[in-house]
Design a protein around this motif. Structure first.
Motif, PDB file in Angstrom:
ATOM      1  N   GLN A  57     -17.725  -2.107  12.737  1.00 52.38           N
ATOM      2  CA  GLN A  57     -16.429  -1.423  12.658  1.00 52.38           C
ATOM      3  C   GLN A  57     -15.470  -2.126  11.700  1.00 52.38           C
ATOM      4  O   GLN A  57     -14.261  -2.133  11.926  1.00 52.38           O
ATOM      5  N   GLN A  58     -15.980  -2.671  10.637  1.00 54.60           N
ATOM      6  CA  GLN A  58     -15.147  -3.396   9.683  1.00 54.60           C
ATOM      7  C   GLN A  58     -14.274  -2.422   8.881  1.00 54.60           C
ATOM      8  O   GLN A  58     -14.794  -1.491   8.267  1.00 54.60           O
ATOM      9  N   PRO A  59     -12.956  -2.639   8.874  1.00 55.00           N
ATOM     10  CA  PRO A  59     -12.091  -1.798   8.045  1.00 55.00           C
ATOM     11  C   PRO A  59     -12.153  -2.255   6.590  1.00 55.00           C
ATOM     12  O   PRO A  59     -12.698  -3.319   6.282  1.00 55.00           O
ATOM     13  N   TYR A  60     -11.587  -1.451   5.724  1.00 55.80           N
ATOM     14  CA  TYR A  60     -11.397  -1.896   4.345  1.00 55.80           C
ATOM     15  C   TYR A  60     -10.318  -2.969   4.367  1.00 55.80           C
ATOM     16  O   TYR A  60      -9.464  -2.991   5.263  1.00 55.80           O
ATOM     17  N   PHE A  61     -10.330  -3.857   3.383  1.00 55.47           N
ATOM     18  CA  PHE A  61      -9.371  -4.965   3.347  1.00 55.47           C
ATOM     19  C   PHE A  61      -8.752  -5.048   1.962  1.00 55.47           C
ATOM     20  O   PHE A  61      -9.441  -4.888   0.954  1.00 55.47           O
ATOM     21  N   LEU A  62      -7.442  -5.299   1.936  1.00 57.04           N
ATOM     22  CA  LEU A  62      -6.714  -5.481   0.687  1.00 57.04           C
ATOM     23  C   LEU A  62      -5.827  -6.713   0.827  1.00 57.04           C
ATOM     24  O   LEU A  62      -4.928  -6.743   1.676  1.00 57.04           O
ATOM     25  N   ALA A  63      -6.118  -7.742   0.044  1.00 55.10           N
ATOM     26  CA  ALA A  63      -5.368  -8.999   0.115  1.00 55.10           C
ATOM     27  C   ALA A  63      -4.016  -8.849  -0.572  1.00 55.10           C
ATOM     28  O   ALA A  63      -3.925  -8.315  -1.674  1.00 55.10           O
ATOM     29  N   LYS A  64      -2.973  -9.308   0.105  1.00 52.92           N
ATOM     30  CA  LYS A  64      -1.630  -9.361  -0.489  1.00 52.92           C
ATOM     31  C   LYS A  64      -1.490 -10.698  -1.195  1.00 52.92           C
ATOM     32  O   LYS A  64      -1.917 -11.706  -0.653  1.00 52.92           O
ATOM     33  N   PRO A  65      -0.863 -10.748  -2.326  1.00 48.04           N
ATOM     34  CA  PRO A  65      -0.347  -9.623  -3.108  1.00 48.04           C
ATOM     35  C   PRO A  65      -1.487  -8.923  -3.839  1.00 48.04           C
ATOM     36  O   PRO A  65      -2.486  -9.540  -4.197  1.00 48.04           O
ATOM     37  N   PHE A  66      -1.338  -7.633  -4.033  1.00 45.52           N
ATOM     38  CA  PHE A  66      -2.349  -6.858  -4.729  1.00 45.52           C
ATOM     39  C   PHE A  66      -1.707  -6.148  -5.914  1.00 45.52           C
ATOM     40  O   PHE A  66      -0.491  -6.019  -5.996  1.00 45.52           O
ATOM     41  N   THR A  67      -2.562  -5.688  -6.810  1.00 40.42           N
ATOM     42  CA  THR A  67      -2.072  -5.024  -8.019  1.00 40.42           C
ATOM     43  C   THR A  67      -2.158  -3.512  -7.865  1.00 40.42           C
ATOM     44  O   THR A  67      -2.842  -2.995  -6.971  1.00 40.42           O
ATOM     45  N   LEU A  68      -1.503  -2.829  -8.758  1.00 41.18           N
ATOM     46  CA  LEU A  68      -1.553  -1.376  -8.851  1.00 41.18           C
ATOM     47  C   LEU A  68      -3.007  -0.912  -8.962  1.00 41.18           C
ATOM     48  O   LEU A  68      -3.443  -0.005  -8.249  1.00 41.18           O
ATOM     49  N   ASN A  69      -3.762  -1.545  -9.837  1.00 38.30           N
ATOM     50  CA  ASN A  69      -5.164  -1.163 -10.037  1.00 38.30           C
ATOM     51  C   ASN A  69      -6.009  -1.387  -8.793  1.00 38.30           C
ATOM     52  O   ASN A  69      -6.926  -0.612  -8.517  1.00 38.30           O
ATOM     53  N   MET A 120      -3.682  13.293   1.896  1.00 42.78           N
ATOM     54  CA  MET A 120      -2.479  12.569   2.266  1.00 42.78           C
ATOM     55  C   MET A 120      -2.897  11.207   2.812  1.00 42.78           C
ATOM     56  O   MET A 120      -3.772  11.114   3.661  1.00 42.78           O
ATOM     57  N   VAL A 121      -2.269  10.164   2.293  1.00 37.83           N
ATOM     58  CA  VAL A 121      -2.524   8.794   2.742  1.00 37.83           C
ATOM     59  C   VAL A 121      -1.256   8.281   3.422  1.00 37.83           C
ATOM     60  O   VAL A 121      -0.159   8.361   2.863  1.00 37.83           O
ATOM     61  N   LEU A 122      -1.405   7.778   4.632  1.00 32.84           N
ATOM     62  CA  LEU A 122      -0.299   7.183   5.369  1.00 32.84           C
ATOM     63  C   LEU A 122      -0.207   5.707   5.013  1.00 32.84           C
ATOM     64  O   LEU A 122      -1.200   4.977   5.111  1.00 32.84           O
ATOM     65  N   VAL A 123       0.987   5.270   4.602  1.00 31.21           N
ATOM     66  CA  VAL A 123       1.245   3.874   4.252  1.00 31.21           C
ATOM     67  C   VAL A 123       2.155   3.286   5.328  1.00 31.21           C
ATOM     68  O   VAL A 123       3.268   3.771   5.530  1.00 31.21           O
ATOM     69  N   VAL A 124       1.676   2.254   6.017  1.00 35.46           N
ATOM     70  CA  VAL A 124       2.413   1.661   7.137  1.00 35.46           C
ATOM     71  C   VAL A 124       2.703   0.196   6.814  1.00 35.46           C
ATOM     72  O   VAL A 124       1.796  -0.634   6.752  1.00 35.46           O
ATOM     73  N   ASP A 125       3.984  -0.103   6.611  1.00 36.93           N
ATOM     74  CA  ASP A 125       4.414  -1.475   6.356  1.00 36.93           C
ATOM     75  C   ASP A 125       5.889  -1.558   6.691  1.00 36.93           C
ATOM     76  O   ASP A 125       6.624  -0.593   6.464  1.00 36.93           O
ATOM     77  N   ASP A 126       6.330  -2.695   7.235  1.00 38.56           N
ATOM     78  CA  ASP A 126       7.749  -2.845   7.550  1.00 38.56           C
ATOM     79  C   ASP A 126       8.584  -3.140   6.317  1.00 38.56           C
ATOM     80  O   ASP A 126       9.811  -3.060   6.364  1.00 38.56           O
ATOM     81  N   SER A 127       7.939  -3.412   5.193  1.00 39.08           N
ATOM     82  CA  SER A 127       8.660  -3.668   3.951  1.00 39.08           C
ATOM     83  C   SER A 127       8.810  -2.366   3.154  1.00 39.08           C
ATOM     84  O   SER A 127       7.799  -1.793   2.712  1.00 39.08           O
ATOM     85  N   PRO A 128      10.047  -1.909   2.953  1.00 39.75           N
ATOM     86  CA  PRO A 128      10.242  -0.701   2.141  1.00 39.75           C
ATOM     87  C   PRO A 128       9.708  -0.880   0.717  1.00 39.75           C
ATOM     88  O   PRO A 128       9.218   0.070   0.111  1.00 39.75           O
ATOM     89  N   PHE A 129       9.774  -2.100   0.206  1.00 42.30           N
ATOM     90  CA  PHE A 129       9.275  -2.381  -1.140  1.00 42.30           C
ATOM     91  C   PHE A 129       7.765  -2.127  -1.232  1.00 42.30           C
ATOM     92  O   PHE A 129       7.285  -1.490  -2.163  1.00 42.30           O
ATOM     93  N   ILE A 130       7.020  -2.633  -0.266  1.00 38.54           N
ATOM     94  CA  ILE A 130       5.563  -2.456  -0.299  1.00 38.54           C
ATOM     95  C   ILE A 130       5.204  -0.990  -0.109  1.00 38.54           C
ATOM     96  O   ILE A 130       4.332  -0.462  -0.807  1.00 38.54           O
TER      97      ILE A 130
END
Length: 118
Positions: free
Chosen positions: A92-104, A1-11
């Motif tokens: 203690q570097q977290p993983y990073f994902l730049a917005k906007p990002f793709t499905l892949n 299970m992956v928790l997705v936390v964002d204030d945008s319902p779209f994201i």
């Protein structure tokens, strides 16, 4: 299970749909407060959290997760990776994902983190 936390319902919906395509279950939260409640209730494989949230920065949740568990955290942000990584010590570097990002991109990162095969 992956928790997705964002204030945008779209994201949140985009990430959930992307992960569903690789058979990864998700749950969602719109704030750090809601995410904390879920973290106490469910066993999580990873957390994907926005850098900026209305109640607290996603960095706060990330630091908390690093301190209290070994659940990997991905910080999503429109800010530069260097700016986000500057918030953490080198070890203690977290993983990073730049917005906007793709499905892949989101699928590939989660596969890397939790070892899911396509």
């Amino acid at each position: 299970m992956v928790l997705v936390v964002d204030d945008s319902p779209f994201i949140r919906a985009f990430v959930a749909a992307a992960l569903a395509r690789i058979d990864v279950a998700t749950c969602e939260a719109e704030s750090v407060r809601a995410a904390r409640a879920i973290c106490h209730e469910r066993a999580l494989e990873a957390v994907v959290v926005d850098f900026e949230l209305p109640d607290e920065p996603g960095v706060a949740l990330c630091r908390e997760m690093q301190r209290l568990s070994n659940v990997p955290v991905v910080l999503m942000s429109g800010h530069s990776e260097a700016d986000v990584r500057a918030q953490f010590p080198l070890h203690q570097q977290p993983y990073f994902l730049a917005k906007p990002f793709t499905l892949n991109q989101i699928q590939g990162l989660i596969q890397q983190i939790i070892g899911v095969a396509c």
